[in-house]
Design a protein around this motif. Structure first.
Motif, mmCIF file in Angstrom:
data_model
loop_
_atom_site.group_PDB
_atom_site.id
_atom_site.type_symbol
_atom_site.label_atom_id
_atom_site.label_comp_id
_atom_site.label_asym_id
_atom_site.label_seq_id
_atom_site.Cartn_x
_atom_site.Cartn_y
_atom_site.Cartn_z
ATOM 1 N N VAL A 289 0.845 -1.200 0.000
ATOM 2 C CA VAL A 289 0.000 0.000 0.000
ATOM 3 C C VAL A 289 0.879 1.249 0.000
ATOM 4 O O VAL A 289 1.802 1.375 0.795
ATOM 5 C CB VAL A 289 -0.934 0.005 1.229
ATOM 6 C CG1 VAL A 289 -1.755 1.289 1.264
ATOM 7 C CG2 VAL A 289 -1.838 -1.214 1.207
ATOM 8 N N GLU A 290 0.566 2.158 -0.891
ATOM 9 C CA GLU A 290 1.268 3.438 -0.978
ATOM 10 C C GLU A 290 0.265 4.581 -0.858
ATOM 11 O O GLU A 290 -0.951 4.354 -0.960
ATOM 12 C CB GLU A 290 2.021 3.534 -2.312
ATOM 13 C CG GLU A 290 3.110 2.479 -2.463
ATOM 14 C CD GLU A 290 3.820 2.568 -3.796
ATOM 15 O OE1 GLU A 290 3.312 3.302 -4.686
ATOM 16 O OE2 GLU A 290 4.855 1.902 -3.955
ATOM 17 N N PRO A 291 0.730 5.819 -0.621
ATOM 18 C CA PRO A 291 -0.215 6.932 -0.445
ATOM 19 C C PRO A 291 -1.214 7.092 -1.585
ATOM 20 O O PRO A 291 -2.355 7.490 -1.363
ATOM 21 C CB PRO A 291 0.709 8.151 -0.331
ATOM 22 C CG PRO A 291 1.970 7.600 0.258
ATOM 23 C CD PRO A 291 2.122 6.233 -0.331
ATOM 24 N N GLY A 292 -0.815 6.768 -2.815
ATOM 25 C CA GLY A 292 -1.733 6.924 -3.930
ATOM 26 C C GLY A 292 -2.507 5.673 -4.286
ATOM 27 O O GLY A 292 -3.239 5.658 -5.289
ATOM 28 N N SER A 293 -2.399 4.624 -3.482
ATOM 29 C CA SER A 293 -3.028 3.343 -3.807
ATOM 30 C C SER A 293 -4.538 3.383 -3.618
ATOM 31 O O SER A 293 -5.075 4.139 -2.797
ATOM 32 C CB SER A 293 -2.456 2.230 -2.931
ATOM 33 O OG SER A 293 -1.084 2.052 -3.128
ATOM 34 N N ARG B 128 -2.555 12.012 4.331
ATOM 35 C CA ARG B 128 -2.672 10.692 3.714
ATOM 36 C C ARG B 128 -1.346 9.936 3.768
ATOM 37 O O ARG B 128 -1.290 8.745 4.095
ATOM 38 C CB ARG B 128 -3.146 10.842 2.270
ATOM 39 C CG ARG B 128 -3.378 9.513 1.558
ATOM 40 C CD ARG B 128 -4.053 9.741 0.213
ATOM 41 N NE ARG B 128 -4.303 8.476 -0.462
ATOM 42 C CZ ARG B 128 -5.434 8.163 -1.076
ATOM 43 N NH1 ARG B 128 -6.438 9.028 -1.073
ATOM 44 N NH2 ARG B 128 -5.574 7.004 -1.678
ATOM 45 N N GLU B 129 -0.268 10.644 3.462
ATOM 46 C CA GLU B 129 1.051 10.005 3.474
ATOM 47 C C GLU B 129 1.433 9.555 4.889
ATOM 48 O O GLU B 129 1.959 8.451 5.076
ATOM 49 C CB GLU B 129 2.097 10.976 2.929
ATOM 50 C CG GLU B 129 3.469 10.342 2.771
ATOM 51 C CD GLU B 129 4.447 11.248 2.044
ATOM 52 O OE1 GLU B 129 5.657 11.022 2.156
ATOM 53 O OE2 GLU B 129 3.987 12.190 1.365
ATOM 54 N N ALA B 130 1.141 10.373 5.880
ATOM 55 C CA ALA B 130 1.466 10.019 7.264
ATOM 56 C C ALA B 130 0.652 8.811 7.724
ATOM 57 O O ALA B 130 1.170 7.911 8.399
ATOM 58 C CB ALA B 130 1.211 11.210 8.181
ATOM 59 N N PHE B 131 -0.630 8.771 7.354
ATOM 60 C CA PHE B 131 -1.487 7.659 7.753
ATOM 61 C C PHE B 131 -0.987 6.351 7.145
ATOM 62 O O PHE B 131 -0.874 5.324 7.826
ATOM 63 C CB PHE B 131 -2.929 7.929 7.319
ATOM 64 C CG PHE B 131 -3.962 7.074 8.010
ATOM 65 C CD1 PHE B 131 -4.752 7.598 9.017
ATOM 66 C CD2 PHE B 131 -4.137 5.739 7.656
ATOM 67 C CE1 PHE B 131 -5.704 6.812 9.658
ATOM 68 C CE2 PHE B 131 -5.075 4.944 8.286
ATOM 69 C CZ PHE B 131 -5.864 5.488 9.290
ATOM 70 N N VAL B 132 -0.691 6.384 5.842
ATOM 71 C CA VAL B 132 -0.222 5.172 5.163
ATOM 72 C C VAL B 132 1.138 4.747 5.715
ATOM 73 O O VAL B 132 1.404 3.546 5.904
ATOM 74 C CB VAL B 132 -0.158 5.403 3.643
ATOM 75 C CG1 VAL B 132 0.536 4.234 2.941
ATOM 76 C CG2 VAL B 132 -1.560 5.598 3.088
#
Length: 529
Positions: A364-368, A483-487
């Motif tokens: 899973v990545e931020p843009g997934s 979003r990036e921090a959550f992922v």
């Protein structure tokens, strides 16, 4: 109640001469109850946003909706099983149903958050009794290959409840309101109570001593303090005086409990001799670590689906169907294997698959999109489905039938304490990692002194709300950083969950042995060592 003593009442260890006509009723009733109980561990999560709005609750209040149930559930499991052996399993099971059903009604009718949390605590007491006694009721009715099949069904139903929780909770919350996630238990509980009175056979330990009230109170208090310390560690600080006092009190009470049980000998509520059984220790450690990792992962993945990808409760539940179906099929197939395949191999392989699935969350990545979770879901579901049937069978298989309630109670204690500690511990680590990642991002730096509070909001699932509250020029950057921090926090913590599960798999492979099981658990089975 039949005048003729059951196998457990007579103290027999061999299979009964004639199979009980009501044994499939017993399996059905216990499975229904277990479905309700496991559902209540997962169904509430998707309704928390509605609860917050309807009852004007803050974050701490919402934590207690989950924690009150987990706390009393973990604390009273061994108590329920021990009382059942002494007072009669059918009788105590019925009392547990009454408590759980009445508390569910109180939860659904709660006028405020305090009354809801108090009712959730009582609901946990009833759930503890049902969790502890259910496997013992199955064990007294089934032997050999039939027992393997029964526990396969039991494990499959447990898995369905875990996996379908988000879907059912979403459908009820979106359709008729959050109160029905509790009220739905009432009619089901009433029907199950009537059927249980008519169809379940009574059994107890024929050599039962008086109730070990000292042990019951001390052990429940010790577990309560232990779980509460983990639940409140992040909020109060892991090195705060209050949390350290909880852990110290738990250790002291557990030492006192051991002294009480040694003094009582045969009259003790917990047979300390079980801890000299290598297989008992192996399945206990595997259960604790496997549940701490697996259930924490599901809770965090549900949060990711709802709070980052923006799916409704119902849409989130639908996207968990791959895990649901894999889990159910795996449990059904494994149930038929427990009579012929080494339990060491089944348990070790199951948790290894769970571990591998948790490591796959790194895809899973931020843009997934949500499909990036599919490989992890399928492998984790396969492992969880394989694990439940042999775990339930081994939990009571290490003890003689007369002590099945006690054995089931301590087995479920390791499971539920693992869930409570895992969710609290991994949840705290997740909150810390997300907060830190967001605070050190460019968007966090732009928020200045509010960066840490912003990171905490992101970890709690309020990233979009945070982005909507900042000046327009910062919104896009804050939303992307959130979003990036959550992922980042999700993948990092679930790698930790995978490592914990791997340790549980190792315990299963190294310590579980068929020759450590009681002869009643081996009757009619052909297991490898």
């Amino acid at each position: 109640m039949s005048i003729t003593p059951t196998v457990a009442e007579a103290g027999a260890t061999a299979p009964p001469a004639a199979k009980s006509a009501g044994r499939w009723w017993t399996l059905g009733i216990v499975s229904i109850a277990t479905f309700m109980l496991m559902l209540d561990l997962t169904v509430v999560n998707v309704a928390l946003p509605d609860l917050r709005t309807a009852l004007h609750a803050d974050f701490a209040d919402l934590q207690w909706v989950l924690d009150a149930y987990a706390l009393t559930l973990a604390a009273f499991l061994l108590t329920g099983g021990s009382l059942a052996d002494r007072l009669g399993r059918k009788r105590v099971y019925g009392i547990g149903f009454v408590i759980f059903t009445a508390a569910s009604l109180a939860c659904g009718a709660a006028p405020g958050i305090l009354s809801l949390n108090l009712a959730r605590g009582v609901q946990g007491v009833g759930a503890a009794v049902l969790f502890a006694v259910g496997p013992a009721l199955i064990g007294q009715e089934f032997r050999g290959k039939d027992r393997a099949l029964a526990f396969g069904v039991f494990g499959g139903v447990s898995g369905l409840a875990i996996a379908f929780g988000p879907l059912i909770g979403g459908a009820l919350t979106d359709g008729i309101g959050w109160r029905w996630i509790f009220l739905v238990n009432v009619p089901i509980g009433l029907v199950a109570m009537v059927l249980g009175t008519l169809r379940i056979s009574e059994s107890r330990d024929p050599a039962a001593h008086r109730v070990d009230w000292g042990g019951l109170l001390v052990f429940s208090a010790a577990l309560g303090l232990l779980v509460l310390g983990f639940l409140r560690g992040e909020a109060l600080g892991w090195t705060s005086a209050a949390v350290l006092a909880m852990f110290a009190g738990a250790v002291l009470l557990l030492v006192l409990f051991t002294l009480i049980e040694r003094r009582l000998g045969a009259a003790a509520m917990l047979d300390l001799g079980l801890f000299r059984n290598r297989t008992f220790n192996g399945i206990s450690v595997a259960t604790l670590l496997g549940n701490a990792a697996g259930m924490s992962a599901i809770f965090l993945e549900v949060s990711y689906m709802q709070n980052v990808l923006g799916y409704s409760p119902l849409a989130t539940g639908l996207r968990f169907l791959p895990l649901t179906l894999m889990l159910f099929v795996a449990a059904a197939v494994t149930g038929g294997l427990t009579a012929t395949v080494s339990p060491r191999l089944l348990v070790g392989t199951a948790i290894t698959l769970m571990s591998a699935g948790l490591f796959l969350v790194t895809l899973v990545e931020p843009g997934s999109g949500w499909t990036a979770l599919l490989p992890a879901m399928l492998l984790t579901g396969l492992g969880m489905g394989m694990f439940n049937p042999p775990r339930s069978a081994l939990a009571i298989g290490v003890a003689e039938p007369a002590k099945a309630g006690m054995a089931a109670g301590i087995g479920e204690t390791f499971q539920q304490v693992g869930i409570a500690i895992g969710i609290a511990g991994f949840g705290a680590l997740f909150q810390h990692r997300v907060t830190d990642a967001f605070a050190h991002s460019a968007a966090g730096a732009a928020l200045g002194p509010g960066a840490v509070a912003g990171g905490q909001a992101v970890a709690a699932g309020a990233g979009r709300e945070l982005a909507g509250s900042v000046p327009p020029p910062l919104r896009t950057a804050v939303e992307a950083a959130a979003r990036e921090a959550f992922v980042h926090g999700l993948t990092e913590v679930l790698v930790g969950c995978g490592a914990v599960a791997a340790a549980g798999a190792l315990a299963g492979f190294l310590f579980i042995r068929t020759r450590d099981l009681h002869e009643s658990a081996l009757a009619g089975a052909e297991l490898g060592h």
